[in-house]
Write an enzyme that holds these catalytic residues in place. Sequence first.
Site, PDB file in Angstrom:
ATOM      1  N   LYS A 101       0.845  -1.199   0.000  1.00  0.00           N
ATOM      2  CA  LYS A 101       0.000   0.000   0.000  1.00  0.00           C
ATOM      3  C   LYS A 101       0.876   1.242   0.000  1.00  0.00           C
ATOM      4  O   LYS A 101       1.775   1.375   0.828  1.00  0.00           O
ATOM      5  CB  LYS A 101      -0.912   0.009   1.239  1.00  0.00           C
ATOM      6  CG  LYS A 101      -2.051  -1.007   1.164  1.00  0.00           C
ATOM      7  CD  LYS A 101      -2.877  -0.957   2.445  1.00  0.00           C
ATOM      8  CE  LYS A 101      -3.858  -2.104   2.502  1.00  0.00           C
ATOM      9  NZ  LYS A 101      -5.196  -1.777   2.054  1.00  0.00           N
ATOM     10  N   HIS A 127      -0.358  -8.452   8.455  1.00  0.00           N
ATOM     11  CA  HIS A 127      -0.514  -7.043   8.077  1.00  0.00           C
ATOM     12  C   HIS A 127      -0.170  -6.064   9.204  1.00  0.00           C
ATOM     13  O   HIS A 127       0.613  -5.147   9.022  1.00  0.00           O
ATOM     14  CB  HIS A 127      -1.954  -6.756   7.642  1.00  0.00           C
ATOM     15  CG  HIS A 127      -2.460  -7.660   6.563  1.00  0.00           C
ATOM     16  ND1 HIS A 127      -1.670  -8.120   5.554  1.00  0.00           N
ATOM     17  CD2 HIS A 127      -3.695  -8.180   6.325  1.00  0.00           C
ATOM     18  CE1 HIS A 127      -2.392  -8.876   4.731  1.00  0.00           C
ATOM     19  NE2 HIS A 127      -3.623  -8.932   5.185  1.00  0.00           N
ATOM     20  N   LYS A 173     -14.220  -7.312  12.384  1.00  0.00           N
ATOM     21  CA  LYS A 173     -15.265  -7.298  11.352  1.00  0.00           C
ATOM     22  C   LYS A 173     -16.537  -6.729  11.985  1.00  0.00           C
ATOM     23  O   LYS A 173     -16.735  -6.822  13.202  1.00  0.00           O
ATOM     24  CB  LYS A 173     -15.550  -8.726  10.872  1.00  0.00           C
ATOM     25  CG  LYS A 173     -14.318  -9.487  10.378  1.00  0.00           C
ATOM     26  CD  LYS A 173     -14.031  -9.234   8.925  1.00  0.00           C
ATOM     27  CE  LYS A 173     -12.874 -10.103   8.437  1.00  0.00           C
ATOM     28  NZ  LYS A 173     -12.272  -9.608   7.198  1.00  0.00           N
TER      29      LYS A 173
HETATM   30  C1  BG6 Z   1      -6.961  -9.804   3.959  1.00  0.00           C
HETATM   31  C2  BG6 Z   1      -7.798 -10.510   4.972  1.00  0.00           C
HETATM   32  O1  BG6 Z   1      -5.637 -10.257   3.987  1.00  0.00           O
HETATM   33  O2  BG6 Z   1      -6.984  -8.408   4.240  1.00  0.00           O
HETATM   34  C3  BG6 Z   1      -9.216  -9.990   4.952  1.00  0.00           C
HETATM   35  O3  BG6 Z   1      -7.783 -11.904   4.707  1.00  0.00           O
HETATM   36  C4  BG6 Z   1      -9.232  -8.500   5.119  1.00  0.00           C
HETATM   37  O4  BG6 Z   1     -10.005 -10.609   5.947  1.00  0.00           O
HETATM   38  C5  BG6 Z   1      -8.265  -7.829   4.162  1.00  0.00           C
HETATM   39  O5  BG6 Z   1     -10.550  -8.068   4.847  1.00  0.00           O
HETATM   40  C6  BG6 Z   1      -8.137  -6.363   4.477  1.00  0.00           C
HETATM   41  O6  BG6 Z   1      -7.369  -5.746   3.487  1.00  0.00           O
HETATM   42  P1  BG6 Z   1      -7.663  -4.247   3.049  1.00  0.00           P
HETATM   43  O7  BG6 Z   1      -6.602  -3.962   2.034  1.00  0.00           O
HETATM   44  O8  BG6 Z   1      -9.023  -4.244   2.473  1.00  0.00           O
HETATM   45  O9  BG6 Z   1      -7.532  -3.433   4.296  1.00  0.00           O
END
Ligand code: BG6
Length: 513
Positions: free
Chosen positions: A199, A257, A357
């Site tokens: 990103k 992440h 979520k």
């Molecule tokens: C993914 C997850 O790696 O990242 C998802 O498996 C999540 O559950 C997503 O929704 C979020 O990514 P972003 O780029 O939409 O923040």
Amino acid sequence: MGELEKKATQKSSIENQILVIFGSNGDLAKRKLLPAIFQLYLDNLLPEQFAVIGAGSQEKTEETNRVDVRNSMMEFARIGSTENPDKLNLFLEHVYYQKVNNQIEEDFGLLKNYIDNLSEKLIIKQNIIYYFSIPPFLYEVVAAHLVKFGLNTEENGWKRIIVEKPFGYSLDTAVDLDKKLRAGFNEDQIYRIDHYLGKETVQNIMVTRFSNGFFEPIWNRKYVDRVEITASEKIGVGARGGYYDTSGAIRDMIQNHLLQVLAVVAMEPPSIFDSESIRNESVKVLQSLRPIKPTEIAENVVRGQYIETMVDDVIQKGYRQEKDVKPNSKTETFVALRVFVDNWRWSEIPFYIRTGKCLPERVTEVVIHLKPAPHQLFKQRCVAQSTNMIILRISPDAGVAVDFGMKIPGAGYKVQNVNMAFHYSDLASNKISEAYERLLLDCMIGDSTLYARADAVKASWKFVDPILQAWKNNSEIPLYFYEANTWGPKEANALFNNKELKWRAPFKKFKTE
Ligand code: BG6
């Protein structure tokens, strides 16, 4: 000039090559990978000679595959498929297909023949990227099959593999997977993708920190009070219940992440800006994470699960009612943690991380809360609590803001919080490229800076593993339920050392409180 455009100037360094996508009929390939490659093509970033070989289990001809790829482009390409029908036609000429059942060894012999013929016909050297867009249990199977047929050898061109997350299911399985991949590929051939690192706004954290003199002196324990990292999503797990129920928020978002984001926020400046130096610094952060002891899990980690809720007159299913989720599942759809980075710069400064979520907004941001001024001269005259924050907004409405107190014009000394904000959208001439475009191009060039290295993956598993173990082994540790469209269980506020603190409620539109 945007990053990708700069890369264009390096186009001459992009060798002719072949991209093989295992799982080419799957969701990721259709929604993200193929559109990203098409976008790179539109941006004139691909080499003169390239081929994209879809390797999927479905029986297809070259033609039916091209029809499928065309349809995916119409539906998912960012721009260009309708605006540039001619370009799409030209792009499709680079798209090929070979049926491969990943579990059947002989199919890789067929793939080898296919690649040999194609590279001879197109006169492309066998520089090959294998993209593993397949379920994780197949990674080692496919890697072994590639080795079996010498598809990993580099006599006639380099070979690279891109491995999607999750890289392992635990520390042991990650180490084991690494061992198996390393049987056929060296570390510098393995690209572990973490799309957060692709990103633009995550990379901008490095630029914000390391190219501006005024952040450097305050970016440490002396001036920073705490750091908050939030990645919230509005929707539930939807159709991904089967995967999610074996994963949960820690494996899905934290292990990869958000710990990578934390590493970028907390790392020392690298001595030079190259892949090794940057990754050396970020791994040190992950290795410095203070392990949370099993007995301390409950006070440092809060887990939650959304329940059925009426949101705007529509029923949001509870997690346990979602498709493919066990009715008594204890999988966390929300997690909040207090984390310490035990090193010189960050000693005793808490990092609060949360993700979930069915929260009220889809927002990802990092908030650096600065310590208050040493003496609160205007305390009695503050209209709102005076706060000093640096907000690094990753999405949506990406940008950076600084929040501080100012005198309200007029008599007396009333102080109000204001902010100075920079919005990425103000750089109107620059489009923000998709993470997959950037990452694929980097791999094509052979730049692994934005890919996770084995030691980093291992260090982050080492940190999260005890939490997952404790949840598994100790049923006393509560799983809190929360209603959809709320910021998760209220218990998450109890993580703050100071009882007066609570999580910042971010808004979709980038503004500060
Ligand atoms: C993914 C997850 O790696 O990242 C998802 O498996 C999540 O559950 C997503 O929704 C979020 O990514 P972003 O780029 O939409 O923040």
